[in-house]
Design a protein around this motif. Structure first.
Motif, PDB file in Angstrom:
ATOM      1  N   GLU A  79      11.501 -29.303  -3.176  1.00 17.15           N
ATOM      2  CA  GLU A  79      12.753 -29.935  -2.743  1.00 17.15           C
ATOM      3  C   GLU A  79      13.485 -29.163  -1.659  1.00 17.15           C
ATOM      4  OE1 GLU A  79      14.968 -30.337  -6.352  1.00 17.15           O
ATOM      5  OE2 GLU A  79      13.468 -31.621  -7.275  1.00 17.15           O
ATOM      6  N   ILE A  80      12.907 -28.070  -1.174  1.00 16.39           N
ATOM      7  CA  ILE A  80      13.644 -27.212  -0.235  1.00 16.39           C
ATOM      8  C   ILE A  80      13.900 -27.890   1.103  1.00 16.39           C
ATOM      9  CG2 ILE A  80      11.587 -25.993   0.610  1.00 16.39           C
ATOM     10  CD1 ILE A  80      15.116 -24.500   0.058  1.00 16.39           C
ATOM     11  N   ARG A  81      12.955 -28.694   1.602  1.00 18.72           N
ATOM     12  CA  ARG A  81      13.179 -29.359   2.899  1.00 18.72           C
ATOM     13  C   ARG A  81      14.362 -30.328   2.805  1.00 18.72           C
ATOM     14  NH1 ARG A  81      10.568 -29.587   7.752  1.00 18.72           N
ATOM     15  NH2 ARG A  81       8.834 -28.347   6.987  1.00 18.72           N
ATOM     16  N   ASP A  82      14.459 -31.084   1.709  1.00 19.81           N
ATOM     17  CA  ASP A  82      15.606 -31.982   1.522  1.00 19.81           C
ATOM     18  C   ASP A  82      16.903 -31.180   1.417  1.00 19.81           C
ATOM     19  OD1 ASP A  82      14.141 -34.329   1.589  1.00 19.81           O
ATOM     20  OD2 ASP A  82      13.808 -34.344  -0.579  1.00 19.81           O
ATOM     21  N   HIS A  83      16.823 -30.025   0.773  1.00 21.84           N
ATOM     22  CA  HIS A  83      18.003 -29.164   0.643  1.00 21.84           C
ATOM     23  C   HIS A  83      18.470 -28.685   2.024  1.00 21.84           C
ATOM     24  CE1 HIS A  83      20.695 -26.088  -0.994  1.00 21.84           C
ATOM     25  NE2 HIS A  83      20.172 -25.286  -0.078  1.00 21.84           N
ATOM     26  N   ILE A  84      17.531 -28.257   2.862  1.00 24.04           N
ATOM     27  CA  ILE A  84      17.879 -27.805   4.218  1.00 24.04           C
ATOM     28  C   ILE A  84      18.496 -28.959   5.004  1.00 24.04           C
ATOM     29  CG2 ILE A  84      16.957 -27.001   6.437  1.00 24.04           C
ATOM     30  CD1 ILE A  84      16.965 -24.772   4.412  1.00 24.04           C
ATOM     31  N   ARG A  85      17.912 -30.149   4.906  1.00 25.19           N
ATOM     32  CA  ARG A  85      18.475 -31.321   5.601  1.00 25.19           C
ATOM     33  C   ARG A  85      19.921 -31.565   5.181  1.00 25.19           C
ATOM     34  NH1 ARG A  85      13.447 -34.519   3.894  1.00 25.19           N
ATOM     35  NH2 ARG A  85      12.013 -34.127   5.586  1.00 25.19           N
ATOM     36  N   SER A  86      20.196 -31.416   3.897  1.00 22.61           N
ATOM     37  CA  SER A  86      21.545 -31.721   3.396  1.00 22.61           C
ATOM     38  C   SER A  86      22.605 -30.778   3.952  1.00 22.61           C
ATOM     39  CB  SER A  86      21.560 -31.713   1.867  1.00 22.61           C
ATOM     40  OG  SER A  86      21.352 -30.409   1.367  1.00 22.61           O
ATOM     41  N   HIS A  87      22.208 -29.617   4.459  1.00 21.53           N
ATOM     42  CA  HIS A  87      23.171 -28.705   5.090  1.00 21.53           C
ATOM     43  C   HIS A  87      23.755 -29.295   6.368  1.00 21.53           C
ATOM     44  CE1 HIS A  87      23.158 -25.099   2.670  1.00 21.53           C
ATOM     45  NE2 HIS A  87      21.832 -25.128   2.597  1.00 21.53           N
ATOM     46  N   MET A 113      13.622 -23.850   8.125  1.00 18.96           N
ATOM     47  CA  MET A 113      12.607 -23.684   7.081  1.00 18.96           C
ATOM     48  C   MET A 113      11.926 -22.313   7.195  1.00 18.96           C
ATOM     49  SD  MET A 113      12.379 -26.143   4.893  1.00 18.96           S
ATOM     50  CE  MET A 113      10.747 -25.880   4.209  1.00 18.96           C
ATOM     51  N   LYS A 114      11.907 -21.728   8.393  1.00 20.18           N
ATOM     52  CA  LYS A 114      11.315 -20.401   8.581  1.00 20.18           C
ATOM     53  C   LYS A 114      12.121 -19.318   7.854  1.00 20.18           C
ATOM     54  CE  LYS A 114       9.531 -21.552  13.143  1.00 20.18           C
ATOM     55  NZ  LYS A 114       9.704 -21.315  14.585  1.00 20.18           N
ATOM     56  N   HIS A 115      13.379 -19.602   7.567  1.00 28.95           N
ATOM     57  CA  HIS A 115      14.249 -18.621   6.902  1.00 28.95           C
ATOM     58  C   HIS A 115      14.227 -18.759   5.384  1.00 28.95           C
ATOM     59  CE1 HIS A 115      15.843 -17.112  10.646  1.00 28.95           C
ATOM     60  NE2 HIS A 115      16.108 -18.346  11.041  1.00 28.95           N
ATOM     61  N   VAL A 116      13.413 -19.676   4.870  1.00 25.48           N
ATOM     62  CA  VAL A 116      13.293 -19.880   3.418  1.00 25.48           C
ATOM     63  C   VAL A 116      12.382 -18.800   2.844  1.00 25.48           C
ATOM     64  CG1 VAL A 116      12.351 -21.443   1.660  1.00 25.48           C
ATOM     65  CG2 VAL A 116      13.716 -22.360   3.539  1.00 25.48           C
ATOM     66  N   LYS A 117      12.783 -18.244   1.711  1.00 25.39           N
ATOM     67  CA  LYS A 117      11.957 -17.261   1.017  1.00 25.39           C
ATOM     68  C   LYS A 117      11.345 -17.923  -0.214  1.00 25.39           C
ATOM     69  CE  LYS A 117      14.697 -13.339   2.546  1.00 25.39           C
ATOM     70  NZ  LYS A 117      15.702 -14.020   3.321  1.00 25.39           N
ATOM     71  N   ILE A 118      10.031 -17.795  -0.376  1.00 21.17           N
ATOM     72  CA  ILE A 118       9.321 -18.402  -1.502  1.00 21.17           C
ATOM     73  C   ILE A 118       9.277 -17.403  -2.653  1.00 21.17           C
ATOM     74  CG2 ILE A 118       7.137 -19.409  -2.264  1.00 21.17           C
ATOM     75  CD1 ILE A 118       8.681 -21.052  -0.132  1.00 21.17           C
ATOM     76  N   SER A 119       9.572 -17.914  -3.848  1.00 19.01           N
ATOM     77  CA  SER A 119       9.565 -17.083  -5.051  1.00 19.01           C
ATOM     78  C   SER A 119       8.933 -17.890  -6.182  1.00 19.01           C
ATOM     79  CB  SER A 119      10.998 -16.669  -5.390  1.00 19.01           C
ATOM     80  OG  SER A 119      11.046 -16.005  -6.625  1.00 19.01           O
ATOM     81  N   ILE A 178      14.185 -19.900  -1.933  1.00 17.38           N
ATOM     82  CA  ILE A 178      15.567 -19.463  -1.746  1.00 17.38           C
ATOM     83  C   ILE A 178      15.984 -19.857  -0.339  1.00 17.38           C
ATOM     84  CG2 ILE A 178      17.109 -17.481  -1.678  1.00 17.38           C
ATOM     85  CD1 ILE A 178      15.186 -16.209  -3.768  1.00 17.38           C
ATOM     86  N   CYS A 179      17.045 -20.640  -0.264  1.00 13.87           N
ATOM     87  CA  CYS A 179      17.555 -21.145   1.004  1.00 13.87           C
ATOM     88  C   CYS A 179      18.114 -19.988   1.833  1.00 13.87           C
ATOM     89  CB  CYS A 179      18.651 -22.181   0.735  1.00 13.87           C
ATOM     90  SG  CYS A 179      19.443 -22.801   2.229  1.00 13.87           S
ATOM     91  N   GLY A 180      17.717 -19.921   3.102  1.00 19.63           N
ATOM     92  CA  GLY A 180      18.215 -18.886   3.996  1.00 19.63           C
ATOM     93  C   GLY A 180      19.648 -19.108   4.428  1.00 19.63           C
ATOM     94  N   VAL A 181      20.150 -20.313   4.250  1.00 23.18           N
ATOM     95  CA  VAL A 181      21.513 -20.638   4.669  1.00 23.18           C
ATOM     96  C   VAL A 181      22.522 -20.275   3.581  1.00 23.18           C
ATOM     97  CG1 VAL A 181      23.067 -22.499   5.388  1.00 23.18           C
ATOM     98  CG2 VAL A 181      20.675 -22.505   6.141  1.00 23.18           C
ATOM     99  N   CYS A 182      22.254 -20.711   2.349  1.00 21.99           N
ATOM    100  CA  CYS A 182      23.245 -20.529   1.282  1.00 21.99           C
ATOM    101  C   CYS A 182      22.737 -19.686   0.110  1.00 21.99           C
ATOM    102  CB  CYS A 182      23.724 -21.882   0.770  1.00 21.99           C
ATOM    103  SG  CYS A 182      22.445 -22.815  -0.092  1.00 21.99           S
TER     104      CYS A 182
END
Length: 106
Positions: A65-73, A42-48, A53-57
């Motif tokens: 919804e970003i935390r659920d998105h990170i979990r799904s990775h 979550m530290k790699h997420v950029k807020i806009s 914006i997901c730091g992974v993909c």
């Protein structure tokens, strides 16, 4: 489902995924504890604005919804089996796996 992010070694021995004991972030290379994996990413997420914006993909996801998105990775699917990409534990369905990630890896 977004791309898989697997912190386990990826090898299989007799049908089981082999667990790594040292986790390294695939973005910054920092060593991370297994129980803080989602929080670390979550530290790699950029807020806009209202988006994140997901730091992974680099996917643009609603901020709520970003935390659920990170979990799904960390969902690894092999045939009809679901594995945790952090600890290698197997689950019968995605919902149970996501609950496990929320409880054990955040």
């Amino acid at each position: 489902m977004p791309a898989e992010l697997c912190l386990i070694c990826g090898g299989e021995e007799k049908g089981y995924l082999l667990l790594m004991h040292q986790f390294k972030c695939t973005i910054c290379g920092e060593s991370i504890a297994w129980d803080n994996v989602v929080s670390h990413y979550m530290k790699h997420v950029k807020i806009s604005g209202n988006d994140a914006i997901c730091g992974v993909c680099n996917a643009k996801v609603k901020r709520a919804e970003i935390r659920d998105h990170i979990r799904s990775h960390f969902v690894i699917r092999r045939d009809r089996r679901f594995f945790c990409g952090v600890c290698g534990r197997e689950f019968l369905n995605v919902k149970s796996l996501l609950v496990h990630i929320r409880r054990d890896h955040e």
